[in-house]
Motif scaffolding. Structure first.
Motif, PDB file in Angstrom:
ATOM      1  N   ILE A  35       0.651  -1.453   0.059  1.00  0.00           N
ATOM      2  CA  ILE A  35      -0.035   0.122  -0.081  1.00  0.00           C
ATOM      3  C   ILE A  35       0.821   1.205   0.120  1.00  0.00           C
ATOM      4  O   ILE A  35       0.750   2.219  -0.634  1.00  0.00           O
ATOM      5  CB  ILE A  35      -0.997  -0.217   1.085  1.00  0.00           C
ATOM      6  CG1 ILE A  35      -2.134  -0.980   1.116  1.00  0.00           C
ATOM      7  CG2 ILE A  35      -1.560   1.404   1.294  1.00  0.00           C
ATOM      8  CD1 ILE A  35      -3.086  -1.347   2.150  1.00  0.00           C
ATOM      9  N   LYS A  36       2.049   1.237   0.781  1.00  0.00           N
ATOM     10  CA  LYS A  36       2.807   2.373   0.799  1.00  0.00           C
ATOM     11  C   LYS A  36       3.577   2.704  -0.420  1.00  0.00           C
ATOM     12  O   LYS A  36       3.718   3.729  -0.838  1.00  0.00           O
ATOM     13  CB  LYS A  36       3.852   2.072   1.858  1.00  0.00           C
ATOM     14  CG  LYS A  36       3.582   2.426   3.269  1.00  0.00           C
ATOM     15  CD  LYS A  36       4.569   2.654   4.503  1.00  0.00           C
ATOM     16  CE  LYS A  36       4.208   2.041   5.742  1.00  0.00           C
ATOM     17  NZ  LYS A  36       4.733   0.962   6.236  1.00  0.00           N
ATOM     18  N   LEU A  37       3.950   1.438  -1.288  1.00  0.00           N
ATOM     19  CA  LEU A  37       4.421   1.527  -2.452  1.00  0.00           C
ATOM     20  C   LEU A  37       3.278   2.160  -3.443  1.00  0.00           C
ATOM     21  O   LEU A  37       3.776   2.952  -4.266  1.00  0.00           O
ATOM     22  CB  LEU A  37       5.149   0.179  -2.814  1.00  0.00           C
ATOM     23  CG  LEU A  37       6.098  -0.488  -2.162  1.00  0.00           C
ATOM     24  CD1 LEU A  37       6.290  -1.768  -2.538  1.00  0.00           C
ATOM     25  CD2 LEU A  37       7.524   0.287  -2.571  1.00  0.00           C
ATOM     26  N   GLN A  38       2.185   1.768  -3.432  1.00  0.00           N
ATOM     27  CA  GLN A  38       1.311   2.355  -4.387  1.00  0.00           C
ATOM     28  C   GLN A  38       1.094   3.819  -3.964  1.00  0.00           C
ATOM     29  O   GLN A  38       0.727   4.405  -4.949  1.00  0.00           O
ATOM     30  CB  GLN A  38      -0.151   1.631  -3.965  1.00  0.00           C
ATOM     31  CG  GLN A  38      -0.245   0.182  -4.477  1.00  0.00           C
ATOM     32  CD  GLN A  38      -1.181  -0.189  -5.519  1.00  0.00           C
ATOM     33  OE1 GLN A  38      -1.760   0.956  -6.010  1.00  0.00           O
ATOM     34  NE2 GLN A  38      -1.756  -1.310  -5.450  1.00  0.00           N
ATOM     35  N   GLN A  39       1.041   4.257  -2.718  1.00  0.00           N
ATOM     36  CA  GLN A  39       0.797   5.740  -2.409  1.00  0.00           C
ATOM     37  C   GLN A  39       1.872   6.445  -2.992  1.00  0.00           C
ATOM     38  O   GLN A  39       1.960   7.644  -3.115  1.00  0.00           O
ATOM     39  CB  GLN A  39       0.574   5.740  -1.025  1.00  0.00           C
ATOM     40  CG  GLN A  39      -0.959   5.154  -0.636  1.00  0.00           C
ATOM     41  CD  GLN A  39      -1.198   5.164   0.958  1.00  0.00           C
ATOM     42  OE1 GLN A  39      -0.336   5.035   1.759  1.00  0.00           O
ATOM     43  NE2 GLN A  39      -2.609   5.153   1.368  1.00  0.00           N
ATOM     44  N   GLU A  40       3.208   5.768  -2.885  1.00  0.00           N
ATOM     45  CA  GLU A  40       4.473   6.522  -3.390  1.00  0.00           C
ATOM     46  C   GLU A  40       4.157   6.746  -4.851  1.00  0.00           C
ATOM     47  O   GLU A  40       4.741   7.641  -5.783  1.00  0.00           O
ATOM     48  CB  GLU A  40       5.741   5.820  -2.970  1.00  0.00           C
ATOM     49  CG  GLU A  40       6.389   6.193  -1.723  1.00  0.00           C
ATOM     50  CD  GLU A  40       7.381   5.186  -1.326  1.00  0.00           C
ATOM     51  OE1 GLU A  40       8.014   4.715  -2.283  1.00  0.00           O
ATOM     52  OE2 GLU A  40       7.594   4.799  -0.217  1.00  0.00           O
TER      53      GLU A  40
END
Ligand SMILES: [Zn+2]
Length: 277
Positions: free
Chosen positions: A268-273
């Motif tokens: 999810i963090k990668l997606q948000q980045e």
């Protein structure tokens, strides 16, 4: 039924009605017997029932079919009878506007609003109640080099809170560990939006998406994380303009295995980045 403007009898004085002699009623103003719900024993009752909506509610009650704002009732609503239901809702919205003392006779912006509202509820903001589940064609994932990893899909969501009918907007991150079959990537979003286009609570929405994705993919390992802003907190009440609500549902290995759970939230963090929102 779907007339632009139905003059209120109170605005067309008759000999019995004198506008300057209003006497408050002592008893309850609105005491209507639920004829549709109580009096109807068989389906033949529709002939005597003025509103198709009352007939369908009675039928769902008889069938013990729950019809809460977040429930799908598509097996009771056909494309043909949807038009009739829209006309009936438009008539009811006319009454709401009248009771709100909005002049829908001469205000050009309020003419046709009742019908616009009825159509919007059935065809857009609550469409997920009346439309059947999106058809999710599945592809086999059972060969030797089958995909065994995690899949995380981000889906834009538009929903509406059941309490205030205010918009809810945000994203759902849907994670699964691929099982014996795979569905097309767009289907995750179609299913999530089908769940969202109803009156919901975010907690329920999160559960609904997880259940439907699990059904469509036949995977027991499903996670859904939803972050959304709620019109009912932003436009009214506490007027909190930067409030964000987060809900998480974890099933199977997402719940039991800390590594799987961590990989999901790292994704999810990668997606948000990759694409902030
Ligand atoms: Zn609300």
């Amino acid at each position: 039924m779907s007339k632009e403007f139905t003059p209120d009898p109170a605005l067309k004085p008759t000999p019995e009605f004198k506008s300057d002699s209003y006497i408050p009623l002592k008893q309850e103003v609105y005491v209507k017997k639920e004829t549709g719900l109580d009096a109807m024993a068989g389906d033949g009752g529709y002939q005597e029932e003025k509103y198709l909506g009352n007939y369908l509610r009675a039928k769902m009650k008889r069938d013990n079919k729950r019809f809460w704002a977040g429930d799908n009732i598509s097996e009771y609503v056909t494309e043909e009878n949807k038009e009739q239901l829209i006309s009936e809702a438009a008539e009811a919205f006319e009454t709401v506007l009248d009771r709100l003392l909005i002049d829908r006779e001469t205000d050009p912006n309020s003419k046709g609003t009742a019908r616009r509202l009825a159509k919007m509820y059935f065809n857009e903001i609550m469409a997920g109640r009346y439309e059947p589940e999106p058809d999710a064609t599945a592809f086999p994932n059972d060969s030797e080099d089958r995909y065994e990893g995690m899949l995380v899909v981000r889906s834009e969501l538009r929903s509406m809170c059941s309490h205030h009918h205010q918009p809810v907007s945000g994203v759902a991150y849907i994670g699964i560990i691929a099982a014996q079959k795979l569905i097309g990537l767009s289907k995750y979003t179609r299913i999530a939006q089908w769940c969202a286009r109803r009156g919901t609570l975010q907690e329920e929405l999160c559960n609904d998406i997880a259940r439907e994705i699990s059904k469509a993919t036949e995977s027991e390992n499903v996670a859904v994380y939803v972050q959304a802003v709620h019109g009912c907190c932003e436009n009214r009440g506490i007027m909190a303009h930067s409030s964000l609500t987060q809900t998480t549902v974890l099933k199977g290995s997402f719940k039991d295995d800390p590594h799987t759970k961590k990989e999901f939230f790292d994704n999810i963090k990668l997606q948000q980045e990759f694409a902030p929102r």
